[in-house]
Design an enzyme around this catalytic site. Structure first.
Site, PDB file in Angstrom:
ATOM      1  N   TYR A 151       1.892   8.114  -0.471  1.00 55.24           N
ATOM      2  CA  TYR A 151       1.329   6.812  -0.830  1.00 55.24           C
ATOM      3  C   TYR A 151       1.688   6.479  -2.274  1.00 55.24           C
ATOM      4  O   TYR A 151       1.691   7.360  -3.134  1.00 55.24           O
ATOM      5  CB  TYR A 151      -0.202   6.829  -0.725  1.00 55.24           C
ATOM      6  CG  TYR A 151      -0.766   7.093   0.646  1.00 55.24           C
ATOM      7  CD1 TYR A 151      -1.280   6.051   1.417  1.00 55.24           C
ATOM      8  CD2 TYR A 151      -0.828   8.382   1.159  1.00 55.24           C
ATOM      9  CE1 TYR A 151      -1.836   6.291   2.669  1.00 55.24           C
ATOM     10  CE2 TYR A 151      -1.375   8.629   2.412  1.00 55.24           C
ATOM     11  CZ  TYR A 151      -1.878   7.586   3.156  1.00 55.24           C
ATOM     12  OH  TYR A 151      -2.423   7.822   4.387  1.00 55.24           O
ATOM     13  N   HIS A 159      -0.995   1.242   2.107  1.00 55.92           N
ATOM     14  CA  HIS A 159      -0.558   2.068   3.230  1.00 55.92           C
ATOM     15  C   HIS A 159       0.503   3.065   2.750  1.00 55.92           C
ATOM     16  O   HIS A 159       1.221   2.814   1.775  1.00 55.92           O
ATOM     17  CB  HIS A 159       0.039   1.193   4.335  1.00 55.92           C
ATOM     18  CG  HIS A 159      -0.952   0.290   5.002  1.00 55.92           C
ATOM     19  ND1 HIS A 159      -1.820   0.726   5.976  1.00 55.92           N
ATOM     20  CD2 HIS A 159      -1.215  -1.037   4.825  1.00 55.92           C
ATOM     21  CE1 HIS A 159      -2.573  -0.283   6.384  1.00 55.92           C
ATOM     22  NE2 HIS A 159      -2.232  -1.364   5.700  1.00 55.92           N
ATOM     23  N   LYS A 197       6.723   3.286   8.535  1.00 54.21           N
ATOM     24  CA  LYS A 197       7.007   4.233   7.462  1.00 54.21           C
ATOM     25  C   LYS A 197       8.496   4.579   7.474  1.00 54.21           C
ATOM     26  O   LYS A 197       9.132   4.586   8.525  1.00 54.21           O
ATOM     27  CB  LYS A 197       6.175   5.511   7.620  1.00 54.21           C
ATOM     28  CG  LYS A 197       4.682   5.250   7.682  1.00 54.21           C
ATOM     29  CD  LYS A 197       3.885   6.519   7.730  1.00 54.21           C
ATOM     30  CE  LYS A 197       2.450   6.238   8.143  1.00 54.21           C
ATOM     31  NZ  LYS A 197       1.825   5.131   7.435  1.00 54.21           N
TER      32      LYS A 197
END
Length: 250
Positions: A151, A159, A197
Site C-alpha cells: 500500500y 487500496h 493490483k
C-alpha cells in the site's frame, strides 16, 4: 516502482496521507518502542506485543501487526508476523524479543528461530524490508495467492497497488516452484488483475552469502519486475485503427 497509480478511498485522503508521511510515522513508532522498552513474546512464527496506549496508536497508524481484542479496556495486544517482528528488532533496533520461557533472544538467535520455522524466511524478510524501507505499507497477501500486498499509505486511506511474489534468484529456487510454467503466471495475473493490483515479482539473490547470520542481508540484492497483461486492442501510441484503415493495410 510506479505503474498504475494509487486508488484513494476518499477525496481528502491524499491530503491526509501527505500531512502524515509514513516515514515520519515509522520514526515516531521507533521512538515509542524504545521509550516504552517494548517486548514481544515469540510463539512459533508470530510474536505477541503488549503495547501502551501511545504505542498502540502508532502501531495502528503505521499498520504494523494486528490488534487483538481483549476484555480489558486499557490492554493493547498486537500479533506481529515473523517479518514484522524481525524488522522492529533488526532494522528499527527498538524491540526486545523473548521466548515463551521469557528468555531474551538476540538477533542471531531470533534469526535462527525464524529460519527454522520458515525455510524461505531470509528471502521473504529481505523483500519485506526492501519495501518497508521505501515507505510502502506491507501486509500479508495470502488471500490473493501472493506473499504480500503493498500500500502507498495506510490501508484505511488507499487500496493496495501491488500483489507481491517473492522468488529466489541466482540459482535453483529451492523454496518455491511458482512461476515455473506459463499457467502459473497466467493465474497470478488473472487474480491480481481481477482485484485491480499490479503483479510485482521481487527476485531476491543471496549472492552466495552465508545465511546462517542476519549479516547476510547486506549481501542480498533485490530486483523488481512488474508484470502486466498486454491488451492487444490497445495501440502503442494510444490511438486506434479504424476498420477501413485495417482493410487497406490487408
Amino acid at each position: 516502482m510506479e505503474f498504475g497509480g494509487p486508488r484513494w478511498k476518499g477525496k481528502s485522503f491524499v491530503d491526509i496521507a501527505a500531512q502524515n508521511p509514513m516515514s515520519e510515522l515509522v520514526k515516531q513508532l521507533q521512538s515509542s518502542l524504545a521509550q516504552s522498552k517494548a517486548r514481544a513474546i515469540l510463539s512459533g512464527c508470530i510474536s505477541l506485543l503488549d503495547a501502551t496506549a501511545e504505542l498502540a496508536d502508532l502501531l495502528n497508524r503505521t499498520s504494523f501487526g494486528r490488534q487483538i481484542a481483549t476484555s480489558e479496556k486499557d490492554e493493547y495486544w498486537f500479533q506481529l508476523s515473523s517479518e514484522e517482528t524481525f524488522f522492529m528488532c533488526h532494522s528499527l533496533q527498538s524491540l526486545a524479543v523473548v521466548n515463551e520461557s521469557e528468555r531474551p533472544l538476540n538477533e542471531n538467535k531470533l534469526w535462527d528461530h525464524m529460519r527454522a520455522s520458515k525455510a524461505a524466511f531470509p528471502e521473504l524478510y529481505k523483500a519485506y524490508s526492501h519495501l518497508r524501507k521505501k515507505n510502502w505499507v506491507v501486509r500479508a497477501g495470502a488471500q490473493y495467492g501472493v506473499d504480500f500486498v503493498a500500500y502507498r499509505h495506510h490501508p484505511a486511506l488507499v487500496h493496495s497497488e501491488y500483489a507481491v511474489l517473492v522468488l529466489q534468484d541466482g540459482g535453483e529456487n529451492k523454496h518455491s516452484g511458482r512461476l515455473r510454467v506459463w499457467s502459473d503466471l497466467q493465474r497470478c495475473l488473472r487474480v491480481s488483475g481481477s482485484v485491480a493490483k499490479t503483479l510485482l515479482v521481487l527476485y531476491v539473490n543471496e549472492n552466495g552469502s552465508d545465511v546462517s547470520s542476519p549479516c547476510c542481508l547486506e549481501q542480498f540484492s533485490v530486483e523488481e519486475r512488474m508484470i502486466t497483461r498486454w491488451a492487444p486492442e490497445q495501440c502503442r501510441d494510444g490511438s486506434s485503427i479504424s476498420e477501413n484503415e485495417t482493410e487497406r493495410i490487408e
